[in-house]
Structure formats: C-alpha cells, structure tokens
Design an enzyme around this catalytic site. Structure first.
Site, PDB file in Angstrom:
ATOM      1  N   HIS A 162      -5.564   8.475 -50.904  1.00 29.43           N
ATOM      2  CA  HIS A 162      -5.953   9.887 -50.987  1.00 29.43           C
ATOM      3  C   HIS A 162      -7.316  10.026 -51.664  1.00 29.43           C
ATOM      4  CE1 HIS A 162      -5.642  14.090 -52.165  1.00 29.43           C
ATOM      5  NE2 HIS A 162      -4.434  14.236 -51.700  1.00 29.43           N
ATOM      6  N   GLU A 266      -8.869  11.080 -46.459  1.00 27.82           N
ATOM      7  CA  GLU A 266      -7.779  10.194 -46.838  1.00 27.82           C
ATOM      8  C   GLU A 266      -7.339   9.368 -45.627  1.00 27.82           C
ATOM      9  OE1 GLU A 266      -6.442  14.329 -48.965  1.00 27.82           O
ATOM     10  OE2 GLU A 266      -4.829  12.924 -48.415  1.00 27.82           O
TER      11      GLU A 266
HETATM   12  O1  TA6 Z   1      -3.878  15.546 -49.124  1.00 28.58           O
HETATM   13  C1  TA6 Z   1      -4.019  16.913 -49.205  1.00 28.58           C
HETATM   14  C2  TA6 Z   1      -2.879  17.470 -50.038  1.00 28.58           C
HETATM   15  O2  TA6 Z   1      -1.658  17.148 -49.480  1.00 28.58           O
HETATM   16  C3  TA6 Z   1      -3.068  18.969 -50.250  1.00 28.58           C
HETATM   17  O3  TA6 Z   1      -2.106  19.705 -49.568  1.00 28.58           O
HETATM   18  C4  TA6 Z   1      -3.009  19.151 -51.755  1.00 28.58           C
HETATM   19  O4  TA6 Z   1      -1.767  19.440 -52.187  1.00 28.58           O
HETATM   20  C5  TA6 Z   1      -3.490  17.786 -52.230  1.00 28.58           C
HETATM   21  O5  TA6 Z   1      -2.907  16.876 -51.357  1.00 28.58           O
HETATM   22  C6  TA6 Z   1      -3.273  17.459 -53.681  1.00 28.58           C
HETATM   23  O6  TA6 Z   1      -1.962  17.220 -53.963  1.00 28.58           O
HETATM   24  P1  TA6 Z   1      -1.550  16.991 -55.515  1.00 28.58           P
HETATM   25  O7  TA6 Z   1      -0.074  16.721 -55.474  1.00 28.58           O
HETATM   26  O8  TA6 Z   1      -2.337  15.804 -56.001  1.00 28.58           O
HETATM   27  O9  TA6 Z   1      -1.920  18.230 -56.257  1.00 28.58           O
END
Ligand code: TA6
Length: 294
Positions: A162, A266
């Site tokens: 990510h 990601e």
């Molecule tokens: O990868 C994008 C995502 O899934 C968004 O929807 C947002 O929630 C982000 O990840 C961050 O997630 P987190 O759990 O680290 O706040």
C-alpha cells in the site's frame, strides 16, 4: 530507468530505536538510504542520495503497537479493506515481524528478509508462511512470499503493498499506465467503471481498485521534474488513493494539508484478483520502485 555508473561502496546496516522507541533497521548504500520498522515490516523511508524522498510519511503518524504507521509501505495481508469485526487491511501491518536474514550483495545492494510471526490472528487460516524481502540499491524491490503449509486445504487471501509516494504538489501530478482498465470506485459506492484517461489527475478524493491491471505505472511529478516507476510481477490489482481534504481532516494520524504531498499507488491481488494457493504452493508478489529526474 537509467542505472548510474557509481562504483558501489560497502553498504551499512544499522539497528536502532526509531520513533516511538520502535526497533528499526537503517540501510545506507552507495545510492540510497532506507528505513524499515519491524512493526509491520514497514518501509518508512526510501531516498536516493541526490533526490528528495520517494516515499511519503505523515508527520502525524503513530508509532505504537496495535496501530498502523501512516505512510511508507504498509504490508496489507491477508485481507484488503474492511472486514466485519476485524481490523481494516489485515493484521500483518500490526505485527512485529522477525528479521531472518541480512544479505549484502557484491554489487553493493542489501536485502533484508522478514518473517511474519505465528499469531492467534492467523488462527482462522490454514497454516501459512509469510516472508518479506526488501532489497535496497538504486531502486527499492519488495517481495512478499506466501506459502500454504497445509496438506489438504486451499489458502485464500488478499495482499497489497500500500505504497505512499511523496509528491511536490498533487495538482501537478499525473499517473499513467491504467487506461482501459476497469476499476471499482469506492468513492461511488464501488461502482464499476472504466479508465478512459491516458493519465489520471487527482483533483478530489480518489479511491479506486483497478482490476486485472498487471502493468507498470508511472507517476509524473511535474513540479519536481521526476518520474517514479512502479513495476511489478504477479500482481493483478492496482489501487490509487488520495483522501483529499475532507477525509484528511477525519484522519487523526494524517495532517489536514498532507493530501497535497502524497498519492498511493498500491500493487497487489485484491477483490476478484484475490489469491488461492493449493496445499504446499507458494506465490511471490514483487514490486520494484525506481525514479528518474527529467
Ligand atoms: O487503499 C485505499 C484504502 O483502502 C482507502 O479506502 C483508505 O481507507 C486507505 O486504504 C487507508 O486505509 P487505513 O486503514 O490505513 O486508514
């Protein structure tokens, strides 16, 4: 991307206490420096000596047990996104991974191999082994190796690196390499859409899961005059995310204005691209991050 003619001096690997007194490894090579926390096997910094950092790390990030680090490269495993009654994005990013090996290479690169410890959270999964190899040189290579150690049960999981990229100004950024691919738009309640732009511009909240998108993505940062390349293998999903203003204000571990200095691109296997490993089988998700100043 062009490789430099530098003759690699010896790399340096230092163990130290980082933010929140959390154990981390600092790696310095002839080309670059990197920082990796054992907490989540989380790379928080990758910087080539003659360029600004490639990874974004929030000034407001927590460095606490049971809390994810905001920025760098969270390792998302064994599920992506929300799951009823469970922590978002799996448990791997909350675990203290073990260092199994440090491998300095003759070319001046260094690899560190981490292992996810056995943990009760993995109790509902067949016996598995998850290892993560981070290789630092002129580029940064990440390999997430998963093995199904069961003798009779398939292992189903999602995985995603990510990555938070640092940009000078989001208004001057374009993301190329996803045209023609379908995506689930989380901002529009996961509506299925098709990417029609040659390059994506971020001018509001973006949260998209591109499916069957196996190609390389380039992040053009016009303000810095830099292109960051995200090359990958064995990854069929690409996620693009920027929380923009309103979501930034709701996130306690993210600065209100920081959405202007980052974008997540990601690489993983999520949703319909999720993985199924037969007993005894393994998979390796591999991502290489490199950059070129134009
Ligand atoms: O990868 C994008 C995502 O899934 C968004 O929807 C947002 O929630 C982000 O990840 C961050 O997630 P987190 O759990 O680290 O706040």
């Amino acid at each position: 991307m062009a490789t430099s003619s530098k003759t690699p001096g010896p790399a340096r690997v230092t163990f130290l206490d980082g933010r929140g007194e959390m154990p981390m490894v600092e790696i310095t090579t002839a080309w670059s420096t990197a920082e990796i926390y054992l907490h989540g096997a989380h790379v928080t910094n990758f910087k080539k000596h003659d360029e600004p950092p490639i990874l974004f790390l929030s000034q407001c990030s927590r460095f606490e047990e049971n809390q994810p680090i905001r920025g760098g490269i969270p390792v998302i495993f064994p599920w992506f996104g929300a799951r009823e009654g469970m922590t978002t994005h799996g448990f791997a990013r909350l675990m203290a991974w073990e260092i199994k090996e440090i491998i300095p290479a003759p070319d001046g690169s260094v690899s560190v191999r981490f292992r996810l410890p056995n943990c009760p959270e993995a109790g509902t999964y067949p016996p598995l082994l998850a290892e993560y190899v981070v290789t630092v040189n002129e580029s940064l290579t990440l390999e997430l190796l998963v093995t199904n150690n069961s003798t009779d049960t398939n292992l189903e999981f999602e995985e995603c690196l990510h990555t938070y990229f640092a940009v000078e100004d989001i208004a001057a950024v374009s993301i190329a390499g996803l045209k023609g691919h379908s995506y689930l738009d989380k901002v529009a309640n996961f509506a299925k859409k098709k990417e029609t732009d040659d390059a994506i511009r971020v001018t509001s909240e973006v949260d998209r899961v591109y499916l069957n998108a196996k190609g390389t993505v380039d992040i053009h940062d016009a303000r810095l005059g830099r292109v960051i390349r995200v090359a990958k293998q064995n990854s069929a999903s690409t996620v693009v995310w920027n929380p923009w203003m309103a979501k930034a204000q709701q996130m306690p571990d993210f600065g209100n204005e920081e959405y202007q200095q980052m974008v997540c691109v990601e690489s993983g296997n999520v949703n319909v691209n999720k993985m199924t490993l037969a007993p005894g089988k393994s998979s390796t998700l591999k991502v290489t991050l490199s950059s070129l100043v134009e």
